[in-house]
Write a protein that holds these residues in place. Structure first.
Motif, PDB file in Angstrom:
ATOM      1  N   ALA A   1     -48.885  62.084   6.785  1.00 29.03           N
ATOM      2  CA  ALA A   1     -48.211  61.106   5.926  1.00 29.03           C
ATOM      3  C   ALA A   1     -46.882  61.681   5.448  1.00 29.03           C
ATOM      4  O   ALA A   1     -46.799  62.833   5.059  1.00 29.03           O
ATOM      5  CB  ALA A   1     -49.089  60.775   4.724  1.00 29.03           C
ATOM      6  N   ILE A   2     -45.860  60.872   5.499  1.00 32.40           N
ATOM      7  CA  ILE A   2     -44.567  61.283   4.971  1.00 32.40           C
ATOM      8  C   ILE A   2     -44.498  60.779   3.542  1.00 32.40           C
ATOM      9  O   ILE A   2     -44.507  59.578   3.304  1.00 32.40           O
ATOM     10  CB  ILE A   2     -43.412  60.716   5.808  1.00 32.40           C
ATOM     11  CG1 ILE A   2     -43.475  61.309   7.218  1.00 32.40           C
ATOM     12  CG2 ILE A   2     -42.078  61.004   5.149  1.00 32.40           C
ATOM     13  CD1 ILE A   2     -42.401  60.803   8.136  1.00 32.40           C
ATOM     14  N   LEU A   3     -44.491  61.701   2.598  1.00 32.86           N
ATOM     15  CA  LEU A   3     -44.489  61.320   1.197  1.00 32.86           C
ATOM     16  C   LEU A   3     -43.069  61.132   0.708  1.00 32.86           C
ATOM     17  O   LEU A   3     -42.157  61.872   1.071  1.00 32.86           O
ATOM     18  CB  LEU A   3     -45.199  62.381   0.351  1.00 32.86           C
ATOM     19  CG  LEU A   3     -46.679  62.567   0.672  1.00 32.86           C
ATOM     20  CD1 LEU A   3     -47.257  63.650  -0.209  1.00 32.86           C
ATOM     21  CD2 LEU A   3     -47.449  61.278   0.490  1.00 32.86           C
ATOM     22  N   ALA A   4     -42.905  60.122  -0.118  1.00 37.16           N
ATOM     23  CA  ALA A   4     -41.585  59.797  -0.642  1.00 37.16           C
ATOM     24  C   ALA A   4     -41.075  60.907  -1.547  1.00 37.16           C
ATOM     25  O   ALA A   4     -41.824  61.488  -2.317  1.00 37.16           O
ATOM     26  CB  ALA A   4     -41.648  58.487  -1.417  1.00 37.16           C
ATOM     27  N   GLN A   5     -39.837  61.190  -1.416  1.00 38.93           N
ATOM     28  CA  GLN A   5     -39.168  62.146  -2.293  1.00 38.93           C
ATOM     29  C   GLN A   5     -38.277  61.364  -3.237  1.00 38.93           C
ATOM     30  O   GLN A   5     -37.594  60.437  -2.818  1.00 38.93           O
ATOM     31  CB  GLN A   5     -38.298  63.119  -1.473  1.00 38.93           C
ATOM     32  CG  GLN A   5     -39.051  63.855  -0.396  1.00 38.93           C
ATOM     33  CD  GLN A   5     -40.073  64.809  -0.951  1.00 38.93           C
ATOM     34  OE1 GLN A   5     -39.817  65.494  -1.925  1.00 38.93           O
ATOM     35  NE2 GLN A   5     -41.239  64.835  -0.351  1.00 38.93           N
TER      36      GLN A   5
ATOM     37  N   ILE B   1     -36.809  55.556   7.971  1.00 38.54           N
ATOM     38  CA  ILE B   1     -38.143  56.155   8.084  1.00 38.54           C
ATOM     39  C   ILE B   1     -39.057  55.578   7.006  1.00 38.54           C
ATOM     40  O   ILE B   1     -38.695  55.539   5.833  1.00 38.54           O
ATOM     41  CB  ILE B   1     -38.057  57.687   7.943  1.00 38.54           C
ATOM     42  CG1 ILE B   1     -37.225  58.262   9.084  1.00 38.54           C
ATOM     43  CG2 ILE B   1     -39.442  58.308   7.914  1.00 38.54           C
ATOM     44  CD1 ILE B   1     -36.858  59.706   8.907  1.00 38.54           C
ATOM     45  N   VAL B   2     -40.240  55.146   7.413  1.00 44.89           N
ATOM     46  CA  VAL B   2     -41.225  54.624   6.457  1.00 44.89           C
ATOM     47  C   VAL B   2     -41.877  55.802   5.742  1.00 44.89           C
ATOM     48  O   VAL B   2     -42.393  56.725   6.376  1.00 44.89           O
ATOM     49  CB  VAL B   2     -42.299  53.780   7.174  1.00 44.89           C
ATOM     50  CG1 VAL B   2     -43.381  53.349   6.197  1.00 44.89           C
ATOM     51  CG2 VAL B   2     -41.669  52.571   7.851  1.00 44.89           C
ATOM     52  N   GLU B   3     -41.807  55.768   4.417  1.00 45.91           N
ATOM     53  CA  GLU B   3     -42.416  56.815   3.593  1.00 45.91           C
ATOM     54  C   GLU B   3     -43.545  56.206   2.757  1.00 45.91           C
ATOM     55  O   GLU B   3     -43.606  54.987   2.571  1.00 45.91           O
ATOM     56  CB  GLU B   3     -41.375  57.453   2.673  1.00 45.91           C
ATOM     57  CG  GLU B   3     -40.288  58.192   3.434  1.00 45.91           C
ATOM     58  CD  GLU B   3     -39.292  58.857   2.499  1.00 45.91           C
ATOM     59  OE1 GLU B   3     -38.874  58.219   1.515  1.00 45.91           O
ATOM     60  OE2 GLU B   3     -38.952  60.017   2.760  1.00 45.91           O
ATOM     61  N   LEU B   4     -44.413  57.068   2.252  1.00 47.06           N
ATOM     62  CA  LEU B   4     -45.559  56.642   1.461  1.00 47.06           C
ATOM     63  C   LEU B   4     -45.550  57.315   0.097  1.00 47.06           C
ATOM     64  O   LEU B   4     -45.196  58.489  -0.003  1.00 47.06           O
ATOM     65  CB  LEU B   4     -46.869  57.027   2.158  1.00 47.06           C
ATOM     66  CG  LEU B   4     -47.062  56.578   3.596  1.00 47.06           C
ATOM     67  CD1 LEU B   4     -48.301  57.236   4.183  1.00 47.06           C
ATOM     68  CD2 LEU B   4     -47.172  55.078   3.685  1.00 47.06           C
ATOM     69  N   THR B   5     -45.953  56.592  -0.928  1.00 45.07           N
ATOM     70  CA  THR B   5     -46.199  57.228  -2.222  1.00 45.07           C
ATOM     71  C   THR B   5     -47.526  57.979  -2.099  1.00 45.07           C
ATOM     72  O   THR B   5     -48.316  57.710  -1.173  1.00 45.07           O
ATOM     73  CB  THR B   5     -46.314  56.184  -3.351  1.00 45.07           C
ATOM     74  OG1 THR B   5     -47.462  55.367  -3.092  1.00 45.07           O
ATOM     75  CG2 THR B   5     -45.058  55.341  -3.486  1.00 45.07           C
TER      76      THR B   5
ATOM     77  N   LEU C   1     -40.383  52.199   1.588  1.00 46.69           N
ATOM     78  CA  LEU C   1     -41.413  52.914   0.841  1.00 46.69           C
ATOM     79  C   LEU C   1     -42.649  52.035   0.674  1.00 46.69           C
ATOM     80  O   LEU C   1     -42.559  50.922   0.166  1.00 46.69           O
ATOM     81  CB  LEU C   1     -40.872  53.321  -0.537  1.00 46.69           C
ATOM     82  CG  LEU C   1     -41.817  54.078  -1.457  1.00 46.69           C
ATOM     83  CD1 LEU C   1     -42.284  55.390  -0.825  1.00 46.69           C
ATOM     84  CD2 LEU C   1     -41.147  54.348  -2.801  1.00 46.69           C
ATOM     85  N   VAL C   2     -43.790  52.558   1.112  1.00 45.09           N
ATOM     86  CA  VAL C   2     -45.066  51.872   0.906  1.00 45.09           C
ATOM     87  C   VAL C   2     -45.644  52.401  -0.405  1.00 45.09           C
ATOM     88  O   VAL C   2     -45.947  53.585  -0.527  1.00 45.09           O
ATOM     89  CB  VAL C   2     -46.047  52.121   2.067  1.00 45.09           C
ATOM     90  CG1 VAL C   2     -47.359  51.380   1.830  1.00 45.09           C
ATOM     91  CG2 VAL C   2     -45.426  51.723   3.393  1.00 45.09           C
TER      92      VAL C   2
END
Length: 194
Positions: A43-47, A62-66, A127-128
């Motif tokens: 998972a790519i976590l949001a910064q 790029i789709v990021e995730l909380t 961001l999801v």
């Protein structure tokens, strides 16, 4: 002369120690139970980052995730699906878009309409926030993103060259694969100017 204070009963000190020990142990146990699970490694976590100047909008594609979205068991699947969905829009690739959406959505948006609708759109800063189950074959993803476009191609309710979106995307399991489903009138996107 007043009488000296009575000594506390002998059982009071051990009872206080036991009660305090139970409270501390209960607190530690509760902390462990309510701690968010570790995010999946893929998972790519949001910064957190400062707001971008208009010239740098819409931001990376790029789709990021909380952390909340990354904790969902379907996080990698949802992230991959949404990456395909947004890549198809950014690359004007209708055939790729068709692989990411339900048959009903494809029927509602033929190629000529789709190409016209997205001809100047570029999406980024995706961001999801959350992934929520509805049924075994339905999910809802709360997604935020930024789009840039010609003003004439902007949403009618906010004719701006740069728009921040926040909306719920319905996801459906179709023929064994997750797809972005048709957005119903029950979900209203939040739009704001960049």
């Amino acid at each position: 002369m007043p009488a000296p204070p009575a000594a506390p009963p002998r059982w009071l000190v051990p009872v206080v120690i036991v009660v305090v020990s139970i409270m501390v142990g209960g607190g530690l146990l509760a902390r462990e139970l309510y701690r968010l699970p570790e995010a999946a490694p893929d998972a790519i976590l949001a910064q957190t980052s400062p707001a971008r100047p208009l010239a740098e909008q819409p931001g990376p594609g790029i789709v990021e995730l909380t952390p909340d979205a990354a904790a969902h068991p379907q996080n990698a699947t949802v992230r991959g699906l949404l990456q395909t969905y947004f890549d198809s829009i950014n690359n004007r690739d209708y055939e790729l878009w068709k692989t990411a959406v339900t048959r009903e959505r494809v029927q509602a948006k033929p190629k000529s309409t789709w190409l016209n609708d997205y001809r100047t759109t570029k999406d980024g800063s995706i961001l999801v926030y959350r992934i929520d189950p509805v049924t075994d074959d339905e999910l809802r993803a709360l997604v935020g993103f930024t789009s840039t476009q010609d003003v004439k191609d902007a949403p009618a309710e906010l004719p701006e060259p740069c728009v921040h979106w926040r909306l719920v995307l319905p996801l459906a399991l179709e023929s064994g694969a997750w797809k972005v489903d048709t957005v119903t009138g029950s979900t209203t996107p939040e739009l704001s100017r960049c």
